[in-house]
Motif scaffolding. Sequence first.
Motif, PDB file in Angstrom:
ATOM      1  N   GLU A 245      33.563  53.212  51.421  1.00 52.28           N
ATOM      2  CA  GLU A 245      32.443  52.850  52.287  1.00 52.28           C
ATOM      3  C   GLU A 245      32.004  51.405  52.085  1.00 52.28           C
ATOM      4  O   GLU A 245      31.052  50.958  52.710  1.00 52.28           O
ATOM      5  CB  GLU A 245      31.262  53.790  52.019  1.00 52.28           C
ATOM      6  CG  GLU A 245      31.485  55.225  52.472  1.00 52.28           C
ATOM      7  CD  GLU A 245      31.512  55.368  53.990  1.00 52.28           C
ATOM      8  OE1 GLU A 245      31.110  54.403  54.670  1.00 52.28           O
ATOM      9  OE2 GLU A 245      31.927  56.423  54.481  1.00 52.28           O
ATOM     10  N   GLY A 246      32.685  50.674  51.222  1.00 56.06           N
ATOM     11  CA  GLY A 246      32.360  49.268  51.020  1.00 56.06           C
ATOM     12  C   GLY A 246      31.238  49.018  50.041  1.00 56.06           C
ATOM     13  O   GLY A 246      30.665  47.927  50.025  1.00 56.06           O
ATOM     14  N   VAL A 247      30.892  49.985  49.200  1.00 57.42           N
ATOM     15  CA  VAL A 247      29.843  49.804  48.193  1.00 57.42           C
ATOM     16  C   VAL A 247      30.500  49.362  46.884  1.00 57.42           C
ATOM     17  O   VAL A 247      31.093  50.168  46.171  1.00 57.42           O
ATOM     18  CB  VAL A 247      29.044  51.112  47.987  1.00 57.42           C
ATOM     19  CG1 VAL A 247      27.936  50.897  46.961  1.00 57.42           C
ATOM     20  CG2 VAL A 247      28.472  51.594  49.299  1.00 57.42           C
ATOM     21  N   LEU A 248      30.422  48.077  46.598  1.00 56.57           N
ATOM     22  CA  LEU A 248      31.057  47.487  45.412  1.00 56.57           C
ATOM     23  C   LEU A 248      32.511  47.935  45.289  1.00 56.57           C
ATOM     24  O   LEU A 248      32.906  48.557  44.290  1.00 56.57           O
ATOM     25  CB  LEU A 248      30.277  47.851  44.146  1.00 56.57           C
ATOM     26  CG  LEU A 248      28.813  47.414  44.096  1.00 56.57           C
ATOM     27  CD1 LEU A 248      28.179  47.836  42.784  1.00 56.57           C
ATOM     28  CD2 LEU A 248      28.679  45.910  44.282  1.00 56.57           C
ATOM     29  N   PRO A 249      33.352  47.652  46.292  1.00 55.04           N
ATOM     30  CA  PRO A 249      34.723  48.176  46.258  1.00 55.04           C
ATOM     31  C   PRO A 249      35.568  47.641  45.122  1.00 55.04           C
ATOM     32  O   PRO A 249      36.485  48.305  44.665  1.00 55.04           O
ATOM     33  CB  PRO A 249      35.287  47.753  47.624  1.00 55.04           C
ATOM     34  CG  PRO A 249      34.452  46.580  48.033  1.00 55.04           C
ATOM     35  CD  PRO A 249      33.087  46.833  47.486  1.00 55.04           C
ATOM     36  N   GLY A 250      35.288  46.443  44.646  1.00 57.31           N
ATOM     37  CA  GLY A 250      36.092  45.880  43.568  1.00 57.31           C
ATOM     38  C   GLY A 250      35.486  46.053  42.195  1.00 57.31           C
ATOM     39  O   GLY A 250      35.905  45.390  41.244  1.00 57.31           O
ATOM     40  N   LEU A 251      34.517  46.949  42.066  1.00 59.66           N
ATOM     41  CA  LEU A 251      33.801  47.109  40.797  1.00 59.66           C
ATOM     42  C   LEU A 251      34.715  47.711  39.736  1.00 59.66           C
ATOM     43  O   LEU A 251      35.303  48.771  39.930  1.00 59.66           O
ATOM     44  CB  LEU A 251      32.582  48.003  41.002  1.00 59.66           C
ATOM     45  CG  LEU A 251      31.702  48.232  39.769  1.00 59.66           C
ATOM     46  CD1 LEU A 251      31.064  46.933  39.321  1.00 59.66           C
ATOM     47  CD2 LEU A 251      30.624  49.266  40.072  1.00 59.66           C
ATOM     48  N   VAL A 252      34.834  47.026  38.616  1.00 59.66           N
ATOM     49  CA  VAL A 252      35.584  47.524  37.462  1.00 59.66           C
ATOM     50  C   VAL A 252      34.776  47.185  36.216  1.00 59.66           C
ATOM     51  O   VAL A 252      33.879  46.346  36.240  1.00 59.66           O
ATOM     52  CB  VAL A 252      36.989  46.898  37.360  1.00 59.66           C
ATOM     53  CG1 VAL A 252      37.861  47.330  38.517  1.00 59.66           C
ATOM     54  CG2 VAL A 252      36.904  45.377  37.297  1.00 59.66           C
ATOM     55  N   TYR A 253      35.105  47.872  35.137  1.00 62.51           N
ATOM     56  CA  TYR A 253      34.463  47.581  33.855  1.00 62.51           C
ATOM     57  C   TYR A 253      35.398  46.736  33.012  1.00 62.51           C
ATOM     58  O   TYR A 253      36.541  47.111  32.761  1.00 62.51           O
ATOM     59  CB  TYR A 253      34.126  48.872  33.106  1.00 62.51           C
ATOM     60  CG  TYR A 253      33.685  48.622  31.676  1.00 62.51           C
ATOM     61  CD1 TYR A 253      32.436  48.089  31.400  1.00 62.51           C
ATOM     62  CD2 TYR A 253      34.553  48.884  30.616  1.00 62.51           C
ATOM     63  CE1 TYR A 253      32.045  47.845  30.086  1.00 62.51           C
ATOM     64  CE2 TYR A 253      34.153  48.651  29.309  1.00 62.51           C
ATOM     65  CZ  TYR A 253      32.904  48.129  29.054  1.00 62.51           C
ATOM     66  OH  TYR A 253      32.520  47.879  27.777  1.00 62.51           O
ATOM     67  N   LEU A 254      34.924  45.577  32.611  1.00 62.79           N
ATOM     68  CA  LEU A 254      35.697  44.710  31.721  1.00 62.79           C
ATOM     69  C   LEU A 254      34.859  44.448  30.479  1.00 62.79           C
ATOM     70  O   LEU A 254      33.723  43.995  30.581  1.00 62.79           O
ATOM     71  CB  LEU A 254      36.017  43.369  32.409  1.00 62.79           C
ATOM     72  CG  LEU A 254      36.957  43.440  33.607  1.00 62.79           C
ATOM     73  CD1 LEU A 254      37.120  42.062  34.229  1.00 62.79           C
ATOM     74  CD2 LEU A 254      38.317  43.971  33.184  1.00 62.79           C
TER      75      LEU A 254
ATOM     76  N   VAL B 208      35.366  56.882  44.506  1.00 64.15           N
ATOM     77  CA  VAL B 208      36.362  56.575  45.537  1.00 64.15           C
ATOM     78  C   VAL B 208      35.712  56.535  46.909  1.00 64.15           C
ATOM     79  O   VAL B 208      35.970  55.633  47.722  1.00 64.15           O
ATOM     80  CB  VAL B 208      37.503  57.618  45.496  1.00 64.15           C
ATOM     81  CG1 VAL B 208      38.434  57.446  46.692  1.00 64.15           C
ATOM     82  CG2 VAL B 208      38.282  57.491  44.201  1.00 64.15           C
ATOM     83  N   LEU B 209      34.838  57.507  47.198  1.00 63.40           N
ATOM     84  CA  LEU B 209      34.151  57.543  48.491  1.00 63.40           C
ATOM     85  C   LEU B 209      33.315  56.289  48.704  1.00 63.40           C
ATOM     86  O   LEU B 209      33.363  55.663  49.774  1.00 63.40           O
ATOM     87  CB  LEU B 209      33.278  58.797  48.567  1.00 63.40           C
ATOM     88  CG  LEU B 209      32.331  58.902  49.772  1.00 63.40           C
ATOM     89  CD1 LEU B 209      33.121  58.973  51.070  1.00 63.40           C
ATOM     90  CD2 LEU B 209      31.413  60.105  49.638  1.00 63.40           C
TER      91      LEU B 209
ATOM     92  N   ALA C  43      39.404  47.287  53.059  1.00 63.35           N
ATOM     93  CA  ALA C  43      39.001  46.021  52.457  1.00 63.35           C
ATOM     94  C   ALA C  43      37.556  45.693  52.815  1.00 63.35           C
ATOM     95  O   ALA C  43      37.030  46.121  53.848  1.00 63.35           O
ATOM     96  CB  ALA C  43      39.927  44.891  52.924  1.00 63.35           C
ATOM     97  N   ARG C  44      36.952  44.918  51.979  1.00 64.58           N
ATOM     98  CA  ARG C  44      35.553  44.541  52.163  1.00 64.58           C
ATOM     99  C   ARG C  44      35.433  43.475  53.250  1.00 64.58           C
ATOM    100  O   ARG C  44      36.118  42.455  53.199  1.00 64.58           O
ATOM    101  CB  ARG C  44      35.009  44.001  50.844  1.00 64.58           C
ATOM    102  CG  ARG C  44      33.554  43.601  50.880  1.00 64.58           C
ATOM    103  CD  ARG C  44      33.131  43.066  49.521  1.00 64.58           C
ATOM    104  NE  ARG C  44      31.747  42.665  49.491  1.00 64.58           N
ATOM    105  CZ  ARG C  44      31.151  42.141  48.439  1.00 64.58           C
ATOM    106  NH1 ARG C  44      31.845  41.961  47.334  1.00 64.58           N
ATOM    107  NH2 ARG C  44      29.890  41.795  48.485  1.00 64.58           N
ATOM    108  N   PRO C  45      34.569  43.694  54.257  1.00 66.01           N
ATOM    109  CA  PRO C  45      34.441  42.691  55.332  1.00 66.01           C
ATOM    110  C   PRO C  45      33.750  41.434  54.835  1.00 66.01           C
ATOM    111  O   PRO C  45      32.937  41.469  53.902  1.00 66.01           O
ATOM    112  CB  PRO C  45      33.602  43.410  56.387  1.00 66.01           C
ATOM    113  CG  PRO C  45      32.835  44.434  55.627  1.00 66.01           C
ATOM    114  CD  PRO C  45      33.718  44.863  54.490  1.00 66.01           C
TER     115      PRO C  45
END
Length: 792
Positions: A229-238, A224-225, A273-275
């Motif tokens: 901080e914008g480090v791979l904010p949308g990272l999910v496992y599919l 979450v942290l 959100a990611r800039p």
Amino acid sequence: MSSTVRPTSIIGAASRTLANAALPPRVRHILEAINALAGQTLTTSLNLALNEFERQLFKQADRARSSQQQSEHFAELQRLRQHRADVVPRYLAGLETSLARLRETPEHDPAEEPPPQDPLQFQRLTLVEDTDLDRDIVLREIGRREAQRGGTPLLLLGQRFAVLAGRPAFDPERLPIGPFALCRVLRDAGDTLHMTLDSQLLLYRVFERQVMERYGELVERLNVLLTHEGVLPGLVYLPYRPRTQGQSRGRGAASGSAGAVSQRPLTGWHGQARPSAWSGALMAGLASRQPHPGAETGEGEAAPAEAAQASAGEIPEQAVFAALQGMLTEHRGGLSGNAGLAGAAGQMPGVILPLDAVVNVLGAMQAIPSPARTSGRPRRTVDDLRQAMLARMRESHGPEAGLSQEHSDTFELLGMLYHEIGREVHEDAPAQDLLEKLQVPVVRAAVQDRSFFVRDQHPARELLNSVAESGATWLADDDADPQLVLRLEQAVDKVVEEYAGDESVFERANREVQEHYRAQAHKAEVSERRQVEAARGRDRLETAKHSAATTIAARLGGRKPPQFVQALINQAWADVLTLTALRHGEESEEWREREEATGRIIDITCAAEAPADPELAGQIDSALRQVGYHEDEASAIARRLSRSDEDENTSRTELTAKLKARARLGEGEHAEAKKVKPPARTTEEQGCYEHLRTLPFGTWFEFVHNQQGDVRRQRLSWYSPVTDNALFVNARGHKVGEQSLDSLARLMAQGQARIVTEDKGRLIDRAWHATLRVLRGLAGRSDDGALGAASA
């Protein structure tokens, strides 16, 4: 005995800290936040582990079989109490050292491997080496077990740390704050106690119970942290899903209202959100307007995008700003019918003031306190600020004094950007007043630094975005956060008081605001987690009810017991089956017993003459009491369901009244209306529906809520792949509604709902895209290239 000192000790290896590590500033800032969070979390767990370790040593001393063993245990206990204060600081120092060595790339880490052994020299093995080997084996097993339990969150953490390190993804063994690293740090920290092997192994077991059991929670908080901080904010496992033959890579069935499938959905919380890259957006637009070499030959259709990427990385900021000025000149030429604008653009001042003079006048205006705004006074615009500044300049430098072309362009670009920002902020929101108060410092920053419009993540723009998003039009009234407004007011006041050309003032102010956004996001996640758990419970209940109804229908097999008996089965006994499915599952022995009882109930009640079954009656009575039926009700229902004829002691009227007054299992005061089967989906709706089922949890949607086209953002927190029920929460994690994916797909096809993608996530980026579209005069045209997807 030299083998007792490990040269590869994490703590002994140069005693590194994050402050003296050779790390980029942003990476160091993130690692410091990680170290602070991990230290706060682990300190409590380590103290609990030491308390438990002390109790275990005392228990061993109390149970010793001889006085000698008892004295040895008491000696160990004394050493623990003597050196205990050094364990936690040494452990945290070792953890910081592990983080500080993030970007070191040794070929191998001997600390992670047992020392090589020469099979021809067994006589050289000593008791100390056996001790080291035993400790390594135990710690490695602890790390291995925790790595297996870590699952997907641990893998995602390894991916995010890889971004910070600039290297391939970390596996759990190499992760600087992974389970193996925590165990290695424990070994070094435990050496301060100077205890025997048995006591150290006991410490390791206590550490696994008290610390590693809570490691999964730490991993989630670290993810979450890093997301914030914008480090791979949308990272999910599919999971990988192989395509069948003939299946297209694209998803052209979904309409434009469903959003571009190639764009990743926005999953971060409000303010996180990611800039996006401003220079890349600008050069992409320029590339799309110019012919490229492959256009004539028909090769390289993606050349504009590739040229934009190359331009953004290779063209210096001065050239990019010059291109932006050229677009502004073309924009003025296209609006030549506006006499006022044309005159302002074409008339050069007699005396062009240097940068220092402009900055000094702006500094003097910044020092003037802003007057309290009255209800009827219009808000000051950037153009009003320019006119006021020119008036003050001409008082000191003469009536012909004016701005250079570059400074005039800066004012005009800021005016257009502020206008677009204002369109996306509530008119009566406190953010409007704060944006007005920030005008002078932001203008000073843009005048002194031409990279304000070019550089990615300029500190002044970041603070501007944080302020604007606090009053965004997509926020509902219950999304307002008074504490955030107070923090923003303090940050803006600090910038107005302290800014004198140092952009770190903006950075510090925005960092304080982002800390509040992170705290707000954590609270929202906790609230969302509760809502998701409740929704999953309701979904499991609905699935269990369906299983109960299916079982009863299958056992009936077309037979029709008396109407009153059928009502008892479909209500009272169905509740029993539902509760059994929820508690024990449909593969359990308890469920099989309930299925057999269901068949016996139906066989007896459907028979013309069948003797009463006291054993079945007792089973029914016990099951109904577990569901919550009163003793007399359960007995009456059990007597009727265990015999084929009416029971003289049972009053059908009284029992029917009690059943009608009784709420069904899982239903509140207002039972859900019976679901009506929806009509078949159209091709467009089906495409939206299929796309919805590929979205990750946490995707944001915009719903149109009035005829004026105003939207509200809601977060798709969870949906059931079985029942299609979807849960939506607001920016504070509070539930705002539930609906099916089917109804959501129909709304998307109608343009009443759309997915928020990352390129539309931040307000200031949307405003910048809108400004570029105005400059190009592309309103109403569809050849906007990479910028056409941005919302006006």
